[in-house]
Design a protein around this motif. Structure first.
Motif, mmCIF file in Angstrom:
data_model
loop_
_atom_site.group_PDB
_atom_site.id
_atom_site.type_symbol
_atom_site.label_atom_id
_atom_site.label_comp_id
_atom_site.label_asym_id
_atom_site.label_seq_id
_atom_site.Cartn_x
_atom_site.Cartn_y
_atom_site.Cartn_z
ATOM 1 N N GLU A 1 -45.148 -18.242 -11.039
ATOM 2 C CA GLU A 1 -45.784 -19.557 -11.098
ATOM 3 C C GLU A 1 -44.997 -20.578 -10.273
ATOM 4 O OE1 GLU A 1 -48.464 -21.295 -12.590
ATOM 5 O OE2 GLU A 1 -49.370 -19.311 -12.585
ATOM 6 N N HIS B 1 -47.181 -20.963 -7.043
ATOM 7 C CA HIS B 1 -48.106 -22.009 -7.477
ATOM 8 C C HIS B 1 -47.421 -23.359 -7.672
ATOM 9 C CE1 HIS B 1 -51.686 -19.437 -8.246
ATOM 10 N NE2 HIS B 1 -50.764 -18.507 -8.406
ATOM 11 N N TYR C 1 -50.388 -11.517 -10.240
ATOM 12 C CA TYR C 1 -49.783 -12.346 -9.203
ATOM 13 C C TYR C 1 -49.505 -11.533 -7.937
ATOM 14 C CZ TYR C 1 -48.888 -15.961 -12.712
ATOM 15 O OH TYR C 1 -49.024 -16.920 -13.675
ATOM 16 N N ASP D 1 -54.273 -12.382 -6.728
ATOM 17 C CA ASP D 1 -54.035 -13.813 -6.672
ATOM 18 C C ASP D 1 -53.994 -14.232 -5.209
ATOM 19 O OD1 ASP D 1 -53.138 -16.409 -6.775
ATOM 20 O OD2 ASP D 1 -51.417 -16.005 -8.069
ATOM 21 N N GLY E 1 -50.788 -15.334 -4.302
ATOM 22 C CA GLY E 1 -49.721 -14.425 -4.682
ATOM 23 C C GLY E 1 -49.180 -13.598 -3.529
ATOM 24 N N GLY F 1 -57.653 -11.912 -3.690
ATOM 25 C CA GLY F 1 -58.319 -12.168 -4.958
ATOM 26 C C GLY F 1 -59.335 -11.118 -5.321
#
Length: 257
Positions: A49, A53, A141, A145, A148, A153
């Protein structure tokens, strides 16, 4: 932390794990390790994360020590997704990079893609929140992602991006690693270059040549059995709760009547 083996998965990471542990770099953290240490999943999730992200603080040495401090080496995913962070956090560690012909690698990696995107995995994630849920969130992830590791995706995007990310990963590790800390290594070279690089004596046993697909399937199979047992238990608890609730309602209705 003595060694960061940062070659991509399906390049002989199981053999490297066995080799490094034979040389005393033990235990060696592998991609299957979180499957048997579920508490690690939340830590890896925090790291993903933060890096991919921008949610939370990037991991520093204390954070990595909290996760990897008892390990003498790492190899495979998810560690390789944090190559630059680990190289910086552990300046005393040597970097070993095992590469494989990219076409041969992709044929092997495609088996992981197909297995990961099986519908049963989505069902198990819901029915087994104790084991399958945390590990599924962790590896999402990597494989599912768009921000990621593979920037994918969907299954099709993962297939399209796999070779690009493979090349980028090796170029990145070589670019950021001081030459004196880096060994470009092929498993067929055996103990000699690896032991010389790490300053270890050559063991009196053959260099491990483990079939990565078979080894990982065996380990994952044990995890899947545990997951199925959880599903059965969760379903039984759910059914029992419904039955108890139904009996309570009937009892209350009859009593009231």
């Amino acid at each position: 932390m003595q060694v960061l083996a940062l070659g991509m998965g399906r390049t002989g990471t199981v053999s490297m794990q066995a080799a490094l542990e034979t040389l005393g770099c033990a235990p060696c953290y592998h991609g299957y390790t979180p499957l048997y240490n579920i508490s690690h999943c939340s830590l890896w999730t925090r790291a993903f994360e933060a890096k991919y992200h921008s949610n939370g603080h990037p991991f520093t040495r204390p954070d990595w020590d909290n996760l990897l401090g008892t390990y003498g080496a790492v190899t495979d995913t998810p560690a390789i997704c944090f190559a630059s962070e680990l190289i910086t956090a552990y300046p005393e560690a040597k970097i070993v990079l095992v590469e494989r012909d990219i076409e041969s690698w992709y044929r092997s990696f495609e088996g992981i893609i197909n297995s990961y995107y099986m519908r049963i995995n989505d069902i198990m994630e819901v029915l087994d929140p104790q084991l399958t849920g945390p590990t599924a969130r962790l590896f999402a992830y990597v494989f599912r992602d768009r921000k990621g590791f593979f920037r994918a995706g969907s299954k099709q995007e993962l297939q399209q991006n796999a070779k690009v990310v493979y090349r980028e990963h090796y170029a990145h590790v070589r670019a950021i690693t001081p030459k004196e800390r880096l060994l470009n290594f092929q498993l067929k070279e055996g103990w000699g270059p690896l032991c010389e690089f790490l300053g270890k004596d050559v063991p009196g046993v053959p260099f491990p040549r483990l079939h990565e697909g078979d080894a990982l399937r065996e380990r994952v199979r044990g995890f899947q059995v545990r997951g199925m047992l959880n599903v059965v238990r969760n379903l039984m608890v759910g059914i029992l709760s419904i039955v108890v609730g139904w009996v309570a309602v009937v009892w209350a209705f009859r009593r009231g009547g």
